[in-house]
Design a protein around this motif. Sequence first.
Motif, PDB file in Angstrom:
ATOM      1  N   GLY A 151       0.797  -1.220   0.000  1.00  0.00           N
ATOM      2  CA  GLY A 151       0.000   0.000   0.000  1.00  0.00           C
ATOM      3  C   GLY A 151       0.826   1.265   0.000  1.00  0.00           C
ATOM      4  O   GLY A 151       0.271   2.359   0.052  1.00  0.00           O
ATOM      5  N   ARG A 152       2.154   1.116  -0.051  1.00  0.00           N
ATOM      6  CA  ARG A 152       3.025   2.308  -0.067  1.00  0.00           C
ATOM      7  C   ARG A 152       3.443   2.641  -1.492  1.00  0.00           C
ATOM      8  O   ARG A 152       3.750   1.754  -2.284  1.00  0.00           O
ATOM      9  N   ARG A 153       3.501   3.900  -1.819  1.00  0.00           N
ATOM     10  CA  ARG A 153       3.909   4.317  -3.162  1.00  0.00           C
ATOM     11  C   ARG A 153       5.388   4.051  -3.400  1.00  0.00           C
ATOM     12  O   ARG A 153       5.788   3.623  -4.474  1.00  0.00           O
ATOM     13  N   ASN A 154       6.169   4.340  -2.397  1.00  0.00           N
ATOM     14  CA  ASN A 154       7.619   4.243  -2.542  1.00  0.00           C
ATOM     15  C   ASN A 154       8.165   2.871  -2.171  1.00  0.00           C
ATOM     16  O   ASN A 154       9.371   2.689  -2.055  1.00  0.00           O
ATOM     17  N   GLY A 155       7.267   1.925  -1.965  1.00  0.00           N
ATOM     18  CA  GLY A 155       7.725   0.596  -1.607  1.00  0.00           C
ATOM     19  C   GLY A 155       8.217   0.539  -0.182  1.00  0.00           C
ATOM     20  O   GLY A 155       7.909   1.387   0.650  1.00  0.00           O
ATOM     21  N   GLY A 156       9.024  -0.519   0.110  1.00  0.00           N
ATOM     22  CA  GLY A 156       9.515  -0.669   1.476  1.00  0.00           C
ATOM     23  C   GLY A 156      10.446  -1.847   1.590  1.00  0.00           C
ATOM     24  O   GLY A 156      11.007  -2.330   0.606  1.00  0.00           O
ATOM     25  N   GLN A 157      10.558  -2.346   2.813  1.00  0.00           N
ATOM     26  CA  GLN A 157      11.473  -3.443   3.079  1.00  0.00           C
ATOM     27  C   GLN A 157      10.790  -4.487   3.934  1.00  0.00           C
ATOM     28  O   GLN A 157      10.068  -4.174   4.872  1.00  0.00           O
ATOM     29  N   VAL A 158      11.067  -5.771   3.580  1.00  0.00           N
ATOM     30  CA  VAL A 158      10.555  -6.894   4.365  1.00  0.00           C
ATOM     31  C   VAL A 158      11.755  -7.679   4.851  1.00  0.00           C
ATOM     32  O   VAL A 158      12.659  -8.006   4.070  1.00  0.00           O
TER      33      VAL A 158
END
Length: 1023
Positions: free
Chosen positions: A923-930
Amino acid sequence: MKLKITTTLILFIIIGLIFTSYITPSKSTENVAKHGILNLQEYDFAQNGPVRLDGEWEFVPGKLVDSSYFLERKASAYVQVPSLWTKYHIDNQSVPKFTNATYRLLVKLPADENLLGIKTSNIRMSNALYVNGEKIGGSGMPGESPSYRPANTPYVSFFENTKGYIEIIVHVTNYHYAYGGGIISSLYLGDEQNILELRQNALMYDWVTIAAFFMVGIYFLGFYLHFRRDKSLLYFSLFCFSVVLYSLTHGEKVLHSLFPMIPYEIFVKLQCSSNLISLFLLAYFHTILRSHSNKKFAQVLAIIGMICSLLVLLPVQINSQFQSLYSLYFLAVILYVLYVQIKAIFAKTTGAFYLFIGSVTLIMYFIVGTLNVMGNIALDILPPILPFTYLLMLSLFMAHRFADTYRKNEELSEQLLQVDKFKDEFLAKTSHEFKTPLHGMIAILQSILNPTNSNLTTQQQEKINFVIDKAKRLSSLVNDVLDLTKLKRKELNLEIKPVDLYSTIFVVMEVFSYMLQKDIKIINSISRDISFVQADENRLRQILYNLIDNAIKYTDQGTIELAAQESNGKIIISIRDTGRGIASADINKVFHAFEQVGDSNTEYQSVGLGLSITKQLVELQGGQIWVRSTIGEGSTFSFSLPAVERNIEAVSTIEEWHYKGLEGMQKFTVPYIIGDPEGKKIMIVDDNHSNLRVLIEALNSENYYIIAVDNGKDAFTQLEQHPDIDLILLDIMMPGLNGFEVCKKIREKYSLTELPVLMLTAAILAEDMVAGFQAGANDFLHKPIELNELKTRMKNLILMKDTALAATAIEMAYLQAQIKPHFIYNVLNSILSLSYLDIQKARALITNFATFLRGSFVFTNTKSLIPIHNEISLVKSYVEIEKARFPEKFDFVIDRNIDFDCLIPPLLIQPLVENAIRHGIGGRRNGGQVSLYIRKNKDTVTIKVTDNGIGIGQEKINQILTQKQNENSGVGLLNIVNRIKKYSGATFSIESEEHKGTTVMVIIPYMTATEKEDVNVKSTHNR
């Protein structure tokens, strides 16, 4: 009847002859004074006793003179003594009522009599006695006013005979008594012994009468104070006290001797107030023989008597004029009482004959008293047996009456006992007949209120609820009536044993917590460490139910607090409420059967059996109950029960003697484990070792693997060691943690289908079952247990769990098949696009996609455990696919230090990573980290999946952890939560903050490939 009349007549004749012989003056002229001289020279005082100084005395009216006057007199006047001087005529003139006078008598004595004495009786109203010119006695002070002082008290005086004769001069003065003065009663002359004996006899007669009537008066007054309904007791006691007052102020007038300083006016008023005798005598006989008395005539006599009594307040000169009226009134009362008694005798009234005889003796006494006042008759002329005769007759009357009343009461008691027995049988039978239709009616009405029935209006639902409430109250009343019948017949059997008070109260409070519909808070201030009580467990709960229900009934809002303390070997349990309170006048009524105090509002009306039964139950168990209350502040009901040492083993030991058939069994310690390890695991939790033995013996033939413990703490210990238990048999009433508490804690971790709980209880109230279901029980079974029913219910619950496990397996398969068509379509499109741009990446994507499909659909994923490297390979393939689809959208980091031979449940990590990628950072525009974090601890493996995505709301976290899901949610996380519960020590937790990220952490036991999965989990075929 004729015999009684004949006896009465004969008795009257005898009494009349005796009475006449005593009071009739002697016709003999011997020893009578003539012309002022009495010759006693030949009289023997020692042999014949004292002699009356009656006859002709020389009389000087209007003067108080001495011996010299008689030497110089010209003429002498002689008068008859004793007599009122108003009857004398001197020189053809009557002597005035109020005047002075002198009496003179010469007595010739025997030469051998040296010491002689004179006794006076009634000389009005003051006198002085002179012998040979020397004053030897007196009463009051005769003389002209103001030196005159009235006082008319009998006395004795002694003198020496030195001349062979004596001159007796008596000075008399009267300015008070309306009928005149004078020597009214005889003077007695005799030797010392005779005079003292005469005085003592007179005093004895008075004191005997005073003591006898005073004691009887006290007795009947006390009788009346204990039985105020019978006014005759009061009237008779007042009559006796009037007789006492009469005897104190007449005869020897002992009251004046005791208190010589009493003013004459007061003494005379006390003398006259003895006329109350007639008034109280009339009131007594009118009351006791009311059916034979004329009410109007008795009222007229009573009014006259009250008027006579009020005349006492007048001055003596006026009051004394009514002496004849008093005598006539007394005579009228006596005649009327005799008339009433004769009517009662002819009407065969119980004891009337004795009253009649007693009245005759009393009449004789008062006739003598009247003649004593009016003439020359001494009170002691009759022997002192009349008071005792009267009291004897009265005692016989009372005894006859009481015996007759007792006989009638016995007959009535027998009849009442018979009627009461019929009533008890009727109530018992009708109550039994009421129970079934009442329960049926309640069940039908509750079915009408089923939520699926939407045809009822709100008003209709309220009316049905009202009827249900009344039916339940009626059902409770039926149970109370049955209990009351058993208590009256002493048929209520109690099973006294040590009982855990805290656990019992906890169970009762749980029941009320679900039933309570008021703004009331119930507080349990009792310590878990409180000593046990020696009581019947079920009846103790009934006591608590009744007292708490009573507190709720009369408390609109506030608190109800339960407290307990130990004192002198007793446990005192208190139930304090902040309700309306009880009036002090009603405190003693609250425990009476069929008594209800307090608000008369129909909402709170009952027949008043609950507290009465409670009191009897407490007392049957060796305790007491009491209440303190203040209007507007509330009430505190307290009761005591014997305390016993808090010892769980003592409970079991005492219980064992009830099971005589188990005496030969070998004793065992808990936890006790027996049975087929490959069979279904059953845990039995019961503090009673005898119950455990019965259940073990009954279930051992069913090929179960049985674990038996006797307290809640050990139950949780065994549940940790055996997380794959299939069914728990749980007793409610246990020391320490009770069944409700244990069940609630089980439901914090296991659902109804994951670990069924069958509660065992001796409870007889439906509310107990409701509280049990609310605590998380699957089913109930009442003690004593029917073994066939127990086995059937156990099989049904185990079947329910197996069905739920099958459903979980289906969910697992569904989870494996959760690769939706559009996911495959999107991956294939990505492969096609990359084949034109970068063939190496396309080949890598195809390889990862193939690995992912193979890992998702592999048959071994339906097993309980797989090597962790298989799961990590699946995770990597899935991550590479997602990265190929969404390049530079997210970063994935793996941090692990665990060996590859570790075993974990299948599809444990991949769904967590997938959830983090799709719903966390997706749901984030800029992506993320898992991040995937795997660490081996001492005996556990910790797996954490962290993302910095949008986070999860607390409501959704609660749904996952409490195993609730809506129709639109998947089964991934929920399936994981359900599966890891099977492993001892496994936990699942979620920490999330919206817009900052989520961390899901799973901790499972560390298992290697060499440790078969059946170490902690059953083989699949056992499921």
